[in-house]
Design a protein around this motif. Structure first.
Motif, PDB file in Angstrom:
ATOM      1  N   ARG A  85       0.805  -1.224   0.000  1.00  0.00           N
ATOM      2  CA  ARG A  85       0.000   0.000   0.000  1.00  0.00           C
ATOM      3  C   ARG A  85       0.839   1.276   0.000  1.00  0.00           C
ATOM      4  O   ARG A  85       0.552   2.204  -0.774  1.00  0.00           O
ATOM      5  CB  ARG A  85      -0.973   0.021   1.184  1.00  0.00           C
ATOM      6  CG  ARG A  85      -1.977   1.165   1.115  1.00  0.00           C
ATOM      7  CD  ARG A  85      -2.422   1.624   2.475  1.00  0.00           C
ATOM      8  NE  ARG A  85      -1.306   2.092   3.264  1.00  0.00           N
ATOM      9  CZ  ARG A  85      -0.719   3.278   3.113  1.00  0.00           C
ATOM     10  NH1 ARG A  85      -1.139   4.130   2.193  1.00  0.00           N
ATOM     11  NH2 ARG A  85       0.302   3.618   3.871  1.00  0.00           N
ATOM     12  N   PRO A  86       1.885   1.382   0.837  1.00  0.00           N
ATOM     13  CA  PRO A  86       2.657   2.631   0.807  1.00  0.00           C
ATOM     14  C   PRO A  86       3.234   2.938  -0.573  1.00  0.00           C
ATOM     15  O   PRO A  86       3.208   4.091  -1.022  1.00  0.00           O
ATOM     16  CB  PRO A  86       3.755   2.380   1.844  1.00  0.00           C
ATOM     17  CG  PRO A  86       3.171   1.386   2.785  1.00  0.00           C
ATOM     18  CD  PRO A  86       2.360   0.476   1.902  1.00  0.00           C
ATOM     19  N   ALA A  89       0.350   4.060  -2.984  1.00  0.00           N
ATOM     20  CA  ALA A  89      -0.093   5.435  -2.718  1.00  0.00           C
ATOM     21  C   ALA A  89       0.933   6.438  -3.229  1.00  0.00           C
ATOM     22  O   ALA A  89       0.576   7.485  -3.792  1.00  0.00           O
ATOM     23  CB  ALA A  89      -0.342   5.624  -1.223  1.00  0.00           C
ATOM     24  N   ALA A  90       2.209   6.128  -3.061  1.00  0.00           N
ATOM     25  CA  ALA A  90       3.257   7.040  -3.507  1.00  0.00           C
ATOM     26  C   ALA A  90       3.250   7.199  -5.021  1.00  0.00           C
ATOM     27  O   ALA A  90       3.419   8.307  -5.549  1.00  0.00           O
ATOM     28  CB  ALA A  90       4.618   6.539  -3.038  1.00  0.00           C
ATOM     29  N   GLU A 102      -6.047  -2.195   7.996  1.00  0.00           N
ATOM     30  CA  GLU A 102      -5.704  -0.787   8.182  1.00  0.00           C
ATOM     31  C   GLU A 102      -6.706  -0.061   9.091  1.00  0.00           C
ATOM     32  O   GLU A 102      -6.460   1.079   9.467  1.00  0.00           O
ATOM     33  CB  GLU A 102      -5.604  -0.116   6.816  1.00  0.00           C
ATOM     34  CG  GLU A 102      -4.392  -0.605   6.029  1.00  0.00           C
ATOM     35  CD  GLU A 102      -4.460  -0.376   4.532  1.00  0.00           C
ATOM     36  OE1 GLU A 102      -3.603  -0.910   3.812  1.00  0.00           O
ATOM     37  OE2 GLU A 102      -5.389   0.327   4.074  1.00  0.00           O
ATOM     38  N   VAL A 134       2.870  -2.805   8.930  1.00  0.00           N
ATOM     39  CA  VAL A 134       2.650  -1.886   7.808  1.00  0.00           C
ATOM     40  C   VAL A 134       1.209  -1.375   7.807  1.00  0.00           C
ATOM     41  O   VAL A 134       0.948  -0.218   7.461  1.00  0.00           O
ATOM     42  CB  VAL A 134       3.000  -2.568   6.469  1.00  0.00           C
ATOM     43  CG1 VAL A 134       2.637  -1.663   5.296  1.00  0.00           C
ATOM     44  CG2 VAL A 134       4.482  -2.904   6.411  1.00  0.00           C
TER      45      VAL A 134
END
Length: 232
Positions: A85-86, A89-90, A102, A134
């Motif tokens: 996910r990080p 999103a980036a 989450e 995470v």
């Protein structure tokens, strides 16, 4: 429903198992329009039991297609994708809701201080502390898997059939085991997005509130398209 008004784009695993009402991949589950894109090669086995990192570019490409079609938020259809996910999103530049896990920090904050979260997962052997970290889930979560069940064989094996009643029995039995082993469990999170059709049965079987990708994306969508209210 699907259509040009969809704000929520959902990245689908490459699957053939039945997606019954309530499943994140069935459009009738949602009371608003959604748009789907399948990620080639992202099978349940590859995402749950192997490293999803080699598939990241495929997810990014599919996500950009959804954004180009008008989506302003992206979701996925597997809780194990919290790991990527990080990075998504980036690269995508929009909010990404990858995993029901989450929600864990918010759920924990709502519980009495002596209660913890129970996580029902399709594979306890594959759900690592890194997935929880995470996702922002507390390390006090109690994990219960459903390996060696009819449900897991259908989903992880990507079969074309699903015994719904057997799945209901399997998941309720696993949830009961969870709260029997950990009576301090104050709420249950369903890691697996395909467990949503059985959430009410699990809540009745355990007496605990149940959170899932459905509860997460209902909240998430309200931020993408806030409800309109009558003028005073």
């Amino acid at each position: 429903m699907t259509g040009p008004a969809a704000r929520l784009g959902i990245l689908m695993l490459d699957t053939q198992f039945p997606r019954i009402p309530g499943d994140v991949g069935n459009p009738v589950t949602w009371p608003f329009p959604v748009r789907y894109a399948v990620v080639p090669g992202a099978t349940p086995q590859a995402v749950v039991c192997e490293d999803p990192e080699p598939l990241v570019q495929e997810f990014i490409t599919a996500g950009r297609g959804l954004i180009d079609a008008g989506c302003t938020g992206i979701a996925t259809t597997c809780g194990f994708l919290a790991l990527i996910r990080p990075g998504l999103a980036a690269k995508l530049g929009v909010p990404v809701a990858a995993s029901a896990l989450e929600q864990a920090a918010q759920v924990q904050a709502a519980l009495p201080p002596d209660q913890t979260i129970g996580v029902l997962t399709i594979s306890a052997a594959s759900l690592s502390p890194r997935h929880l970290a995470v996702a922002g889930a507390p390390d006090t979560c109690v994990i219960e898997g459903v390996e060696d069940t009819s449900f897991a064989r259908s989903i992880l094996g990507n079969q074309t059939v699903l015994d719904v009643e057997a799945a209901r029995r399997d998941l309720c039995a696993a949830a009961r085991r969870l709260v029997a082993h950990a009576p301090q469990t104050g709420a249950i999170i369903l890691e697996c997005t395909n467990m949503v059709p059985y959430a009410r049965d699990i809540a009745r079987a355990t007496g605990r509130p149940v959170f899932s990708i459905y509860t997460y994306l209902m909240w998430f969508h309200d931020s993408l398209l806030p409800p309109a209210f009558p003028a005073p």
